[in-house]
Design a protein around this motif. Structure first.
Motif: not given
Length: 240
Positions: A77-79, A110-111, A119-123
């Motif tokens: 997520a940070g990347r 929210m997450l 553009g990432v999965s919630a996982q």
């Protein structure tokens, strides 16, 4: 209201004024309906759009009715957030504010919304490894919260890899692949969580710091503030 888990720290604030500070984590400020934020000392009207702030950028923040999310910059997520930032130190995203009732009552929503934005999965915020060896390792780490923190020198990558029947390089690759965050920053976040858990259960600052592998309470305080831009006590107050 506070979410604190490896790779992500998030809290909702009805009103926030954070003086000039910086932190290692990538920051997201996301207003709920009728909320807004301002960076630094400006006369501009508060923005109602979500905002990203890059790692290590010194800033001041005023916000009302906002979620503030801090992401480990080496996590997936940070990347993704850093990629969106590009060469900018901070910028607003063209997304509508979150619905207040839904977002305050259901932080998972929210997450999930943030995952879509990045553009990432919630996982990515709560990875569950498919590899049985890594599941066993995470279960062992979770015991720190129940039985007392296991000193970090027992979690050296080479020794863990040997216990799992892997080379150190293979373990580090496998961990990053399945957990979407490198081992070393993941372990540091776990140590910070262990220290917070110790303080919550009534340990002194010194005892909580030593149990989590910090040299003393000042070392814990410096590390926590460097990552999140606030003190441990401030974070625990928000958790109440």
């Amino acid at each position: 209201m506070l979410i604190l888990q490896p790779g992500v720290m998030a809290f909702y604030s009805a009103e926030l004024h954070a003086g000039e500070h910086k932190h290692s984590a990538v920051q997201v400020v996301w207003p709920v309906a009728a909320g807004g934020w301002q960076l630094d000392q400006t006369d501009a009207s508060p923005s109602e759009q979500p905002m990203l702030i890059a790692s290590g950028v010194r800033h001041e923040l005023r916000a009302k009715q906002c979620w503030v999310i801090l992401l480990e910059r080496h996590s997936r997520a940070g990347r993704a957030a850093t990629k969106l930032l590009g060469d900018h130190t901070a910028f607003a995203l063209q997304e509508a504010p979150l619905e207040q009732a839904m977002i305050v009552q259901n932080p998972a929503h929210m997450l999930g919304a943030l995952a879509g934005l990045l553009g990432v999965s919630a996982q990515a915020f709560n990875p569950q490894p498919d590899d049985v060896r890594l599941r066993r390792l995470v279960a062992q780490l979770d015991q720190c919260f129940v039985q007392g923190c296991v000193k970090p020198e027992q979690w050296r990558a080479g020794e863990i890899a040997a216990d799992l029947g892997l080379s150190e390089s293979r373990f580090l690759h496998l961990f990053r692949q399945h957990m979407e965050i490198p081992w070393r920053p993941y372990l540091l976040w776990r140590r910070l969580l262990c220290a917070c858990n110790g303080l919550r259960t009534g340990k002194s600052a010194t005892a909580a710091a030593l149990d989590a592998g910090f040299s003393d309470s000042a070392h814990l305080s410096r590390t926590f503030r460097a990552y999140f831009g606030m003190s441990v006590r401030e974070a625990l107050t928000m958790a109440k």
